[in-house]
Scaffold this motif. Structure first.
Motif, PDB file in Angstrom:
ATOM      1  N   GLN A 173       0.835  -1.191   0.000  1.00 26.30           N
ATOM      2  CA  GLN A 173       0.000   0.000   0.000  1.00 26.30           C
ATOM      3  C   GLN A 173       0.876   1.249   0.000  1.00 26.30           C
ATOM      4  O   GLN A 173       2.012   1.220   0.488  1.00 26.30           O
ATOM      5  CB  GLN A 173      -0.913   0.041   1.221  1.00 26.30           C
ATOM      6  N   VAL A 174       0.332   2.320  -0.519  1.00 22.82           N
ATOM      7  CA  VAL A 174       1.021   3.602  -0.445  1.00 22.82           C
ATOM      8  C   VAL A 174       0.047   4.648   0.079  1.00 22.82           C
ATOM      9  O   VAL A 174      -1.176   4.526  -0.065  1.00 22.82           O
ATOM     10  CB  VAL A 174       1.567   4.051  -1.820  1.00 22.82           C
ATOM     11  N   LYS A 175       0.614   5.662   0.704  1.00 24.11           N
ATOM     12  CA  LYS A 175      -0.172   6.813   1.141  1.00 24.11           C
ATOM     13  C   LYS A 175       0.282   8.002   0.311  1.00 24.11           C
ATOM     14  O   LYS A 175       1.477   8.300   0.251  1.00 24.11           O
ATOM     15  CB  LYS A 175       0.044   7.086   2.625  1.00 24.11           C
ATOM     16  N   ALA A 176      -0.678   8.654  -0.332  1.00 24.38           N
ATOM     17  CA  ALA A 176      -0.327   9.748  -1.223  1.00 24.38           C
ATOM     18  C   ALA A 176      -1.290  10.903  -1.072  1.00 24.38           C
ATOM     19  O   ALA A 176      -2.420  10.752  -0.598  1.00 24.38           O
ATOM     20  CB  ALA A 176      -0.313   9.258  -2.670  1.00 24.38           C
ATOM     21  N   SER A 177      -0.818  12.064  -1.502  1.00 27.17           N
ATOM     22  CA  SER A 177      -1.663  13.244  -1.634  1.00 27.17           C
ATOM     23  C   SER A 177      -1.651  13.655  -3.102  1.00 27.17           C
ATOM     24  O   SER A 177      -0.709  13.319  -3.837  1.00 27.17           O
ATOM     25  CB  SER A 177      -1.134  14.391  -0.774  1.00 27.17           C
ATOM     26  N   HIS A 178      -2.681  14.366  -3.516  1.00 29.82           N
ATOM     27  CA  HIS A 178      -2.682  14.823  -4.907  1.00 29.82           C
ATOM     28  C   HIS A 178      -3.414  16.138  -5.051  1.00 29.82           C
ATOM     29  O   HIS A 178      -4.205  16.545  -4.185  1.00 29.82           O
ATOM     30  CB  HIS A 178      -3.286  13.752  -5.831  1.00 29.82           C
ATOM     31  N   ILE A 179      -3.114  16.798  -6.145  1.00 31.63           N
ATOM     32  CA  ILE A 179      -3.836  17.997  -6.559  1.00 31.63           C
ATOM     33  C   ILE A 179      -4.459  17.661  -7.912  1.00 31.63           C
ATOM     34  O   ILE A 179      -3.763  17.221  -8.828  1.00 31.63           O
ATOM     35  CB  ILE A 179      -2.897  19.202  -6.695  1.00 31.63           C
ATOM     36  N   LEU A 180      -5.749  17.847  -8.030  1.00 30.76           N
ATOM     37  CA  LEU A 180      -6.462  17.565  -9.273  1.00 30.76           C
ATOM     38  C   LEU A 180      -6.991  18.864  -9.863  1.00 30.76           C
ATOM     39  O   LEU A 180      -7.686  19.627  -9.179  1.00 30.76           O
ATOM     40  CB  LEU A 180      -7.635  16.617  -9.003  1.00 30.76           C
ATOM     41  N   VAL A 181      -6.655  19.110 -11.131  1.00 30.70           N
ATOM     42  CA  VAL A 181      -7.185  20.278 -11.827  1.00 30.70           C
ATOM     43  C   VAL A 181      -7.725  19.853 -13.184  1.00 30.70           C
ATOM     44  O   VAL A 181      -7.486  18.738 -13.643  1.00 30.70           O
ATOM     45  CB  VAL A 181      -6.110  21.385 -11.990  1.00 30.70           C
ATOM     46  N   GLU A 182      -8.436  20.772 -13.839  1.00 30.46           N
ATOM     47  CA  GLU A 182      -9.142  20.405 -15.064  1.00 30.46           C
ATOM     48  C   GLU A 182      -8.320  20.575 -16.336  1.00 30.46           C
ATOM     49  O   GLU A 182      -8.627  19.981 -17.361  1.00 30.46           O
ATOM     50  CB  GLU A 182     -10.433  21.238 -15.171  1.00 30.46           C
ATOM     51  N   ASN A 183      -7.269  21.423 -16.293  1.00 31.07           N
ATOM     52  CA  ASN A 183      -6.489  21.612 -17.515  1.00 31.07           C
ATOM     53  C   ASN A 183      -4.999  21.527 -17.233  1.00 31.07           C
ATOM     54  O   ASN A 183      -4.530  21.801 -16.116  1.00 31.07           O
ATOM     55  CB  ASN A 183      -6.851  22.931 -18.202  1.00 31.07           C
ATOM     56  N   LYS A 184      -4.262  21.170 -18.256  1.00 25.26           N
ATOM     57  CA  LYS A 184      -2.826  20.920 -18.118  1.00 25.26           C
ATOM     58  C   LYS A 184      -2.051  22.190 -17.795  1.00 25.26           C
ATOM     59  O   LYS A 184      -1.071  22.159 -17.032  1.00 25.26           O
ATOM     60  CB  LYS A 184      -2.297  20.275 -19.394  1.00 25.26           C
ATOM     61  N   ALA A 185      -2.483  23.303 -18.347  1.00 23.79           N
ATOM     62  CA  ALA A 185      -1.758  24.563 -18.112  1.00 23.79           C
ATOM     63  C   ALA A 185      -1.752  24.911 -16.630  1.00 23.79           C
ATOM     64  O   ALA A 185      -0.716  25.317 -16.077  1.00 23.79           O
ATOM     65  CB  ALA A 185      -2.404  25.687 -18.931  1.00 23.79           C
ATOM     66  N   GLU A 186      -2.884  24.747 -15.979  1.00 22.01           N
ATOM     67  CA  GLU A 186      -2.952  25.026 -14.538  1.00 22.01           C
ATOM     68  C   GLU A 186      -2.081  24.051 -13.765  1.00 22.01           C
ATOM     69  O   GLU A 186      -1.404  24.421 -12.804  1.00 22.01           O
ATOM     70  CB  GLU A 186      -4.396  24.966 -14.047  1.00 22.01           C
ATOM     71  N   ALA A 187      -2.091  22.783 -14.180  1.00 27.16           N
ATOM     72  CA  ALA A 187      -1.267  21.779 -13.518  1.00 27.16           C
ATOM     73  C   ALA A 187       0.213  22.127 -13.637  1.00 27.16           C
ATOM     74  O   ALA A 187       0.980  21.990 -12.674  1.00 27.16           O
ATOM     75  CB  ALA A 187      -1.541  20.401 -14.125  1.00 27.16           C
ATOM     76  N   GLU A 188       0.620  22.576 -14.812  1.00 28.69           N
ATOM     77  CA  GLU A 188       2.032  22.944 -15.023  1.00 28.69           C
ATOM     78  C   GLU A 188       2.428  24.120 -14.137  1.00 28.69           C
ATOM     79  O   GLU A 188       3.527  24.152 -13.576  1.00 28.69           O
ATOM     80  CB  GLU A 188       2.258  23.285 -16.497  1.00 28.69           C
ATOM     81  N   LEU A 220      -5.059  11.363   0.445  1.00 30.94           N
ATOM     82  CA  LEU A 220      -5.905  10.253   0.009  1.00 30.94           C
ATOM     83  C   LEU A 220      -5.834   9.056   0.941  1.00 30.94           C
ATOM     84  O   LEU A 220      -6.532   8.064   0.740  1.00 30.94           O
ATOM     85  CB  LEU A 220      -5.502   9.805  -1.404  1.00 30.94           C
ATOM     86  N   GLY A 221      -4.983   9.127   1.953  1.00 30.16           N
ATOM     87  CA  GLY A 221      -4.804   7.981   2.832  1.00 30.16           C
ATOM     88  C   GLY A 221      -4.075   6.851   2.120  1.00 30.16           C
ATOM     89  O   GLY A 221      -3.490   7.030   1.046  1.00 30.16           O
ATOM     90  N   PHE A 222      -4.127   5.669   2.723  1.00 30.64           N
ATOM     91  CA  PHE A 222      -3.473   4.499   2.134  1.00 30.64           C
ATOM     92  C   PHE A 222      -4.387   3.833   1.111  1.00 30.64           C
ATOM     93  O   PHE A 222      -5.606   3.776   1.293  1.00 30.64           O
ATOM     94  CB  PHE A 222      -3.107   3.483   3.219  1.00 30.64           C
ATOM     95  N   PHE A 223      -3.809   3.311   0.061  1.00 30.83           N
ATOM     96  CA  PHE A 223      -4.560   2.540  -0.922  1.00 30.83           C
ATOM     97  C   PHE A 223      -3.641   1.511  -1.570  1.00 30.83           C
ATOM     98  O   PHE A 223      -2.419   1.675  -1.616  1.00 30.83           O
ATOM     99  CB  PHE A 223      -5.195   3.444  -1.994  1.00 30.83           C
ATOM    100  N   GLY A 224      -4.257   0.433  -2.031  1.00 30.41           N
ATOM    101  CA  GLY A 224      -3.509  -0.628  -2.687  1.00 30.41           C
ATOM    102  C   GLY A 224      -3.739  -0.608  -4.182  1.00 30.41           C
ATOM    103  O   GLY A 224      -4.494   0.218  -4.704  1.00 30.41           O
ATOM    104  N   LYS A 225      -3.117  -1.530  -4.853  1.00 29.37           N
ATOM    105  CA  LYS A 225      -3.279  -1.616  -6.301  1.00 29.37           C
ATOM    106  C   LYS A 225      -4.698  -2.076  -6.625  1.00 29.37           C
ATOM    107  O   LYS A 225      -5.273  -2.898  -5.931  1.00 29.37           O
ATOM    108  CB  LYS A 225      -2.248  -2.567  -6.885  1.00 29.37           C
TER     109      LYS A 225
END
Length: 315
Positions: A173-188, A220-225
């Motif tokens: 399992q891994v524990k991860a955080s993420h940022i989700l956006v709608e377009n690539k330019a904002e992500a960059e 996101l807490g822990f999650f497995g494959k």
């Protein structure tokens, strides 16, 4: 982002609400047959319980309809309750408040309900606590009568563990955080800020479009494959602790992922799971024994049932 992010838990029906439908499943509870005979065994009166354009629906009509639909099943349940009451009295087996409390606690623990949720479920089922206990009584009596006959050996426990070892495995399992956006330019733009030293969690709170994790800084807490969409999973599991991914595109949008922690795959030992397995094996044996026990009680008693179908009469 999980594949079932928007999904919710379905409503869970309280066990014991319909004793005839419990998992133990007693042979004494025969299903009501579609061709059950129209048997009348009483007169409750011709007074009107309802009217349609001045035409009466009488108490006898309601009574007859109930007999036709559930009469046989209801009588079989009452027969079982009488058998259990007589046998419990014979063996000096009495139910205590502790017996009921223990069973109610099992219900709560199995579903992770607190007292408030439990009471809400009772209310939605149209039951009071006393009514629930009344419906629980036959099962608890039966369990208490049969329990002394059940033996579980350490050899049986070891066999169960060996044959079901995969269910005691916890995958990587891994524990991860993420940022989700709608377009690539904002992500960059956000990725450049992170590389420049900006706080990942604060950016997630301000910009992430994931309603389930944004307020927690993207956690996101822990999650497995198998729990996340493929591109997200592949990127997350490839990271080292503390590392931030490049931009990852999925069906949800554009992600920036930060790996927080890893847990290696593990398998619980037999000793760690021994008592849990003991309860599982015990419940299996209890289920097998109760059906036979009920038939033994029926065979030893003189039972006459005028509502019995051919099937119930033969049981």
């Amino acid at each position: 982002m999980s594949e079932n992010q928007a999904g919710g838990k379905g409503k869970i029906i309280l066990p014991w609400v319909l004793f005839a439908a419990t998992a133990i499943g007693f042979g004494a509870y025969a299903a009501v047959q579609a061709n059950e005979p129209n048997v009348s065994t009483g007169n409750v009166g011709e007074e009107a319980v309802a009217t349609v354009d001045d035409e009466k629906i009488t108490a006898n009509e309601v009574y007859q309809l109930m007999l036709d639909q559930v009469g046989s099943q209801a009588v079989e349940q009452l027969i079982l309750e009488r058998l259990l009451d007589k046998e419990a009295a014979k063996q000096n087996v009495a139910l205590t408040d502790a017996d009921y409390d223990a069973e109610i606690n099992k219900i709560k623990e199995a579903r992770s309900w607190d007292d408030t949720t439990f009471n809400q479920q009772l209310e939605s089922a149209g039951l009071t606590l006393d009514e629930l206990k009344k419906q629980m009584k036959p099962q608890l009596q039966l369990t208490k009568l049969v329990e002394p006959q059940i033996q579980v050996t350490d050899e049986e426990l070891q066999t169960y563990y060996d044959e079901n070892k995969t269910q005691y495995e916890t995958p990587e399992q891994v524990k991860a955080s993420h940022i989700l956006v709608e377009n690539k330019a904002e992500a960059e733009e956000l990725l450049a800020q992170i590389k420049g030293g900006a706080d990942f969690a604060e950016l997630a709170k301000e910009h992430s479009k994931d309603p389930g994790s944004a307020a927690q800084g993207g956690d996101l807490g822990f999650f497995g494959k198998g729990q996340m969409v493929a591109p997200f999973e592949e990127a997350a599991f490839a990271l080292e602790i503390g590392e931030v991914s490049d931009i990852v595109e999925s069906t949800h949008g554009f992600h920036i992922i930060k790996l927080v922690e890893k847990k290696a795959a593990t398998t619980a030992t037999f000793e760690e799971k021994k008592e849990e397995i003991r309860e599982t094996v015990f419940q299996q044996k209890l289920g097998e024994r109760t059906s036979a026990y009920v038939e033994e009680l029926r065979s030893a008693a003189k039972i006459e049932n005028s509502l019995a179908t051919e099937e119930t009469a033969a049981s």
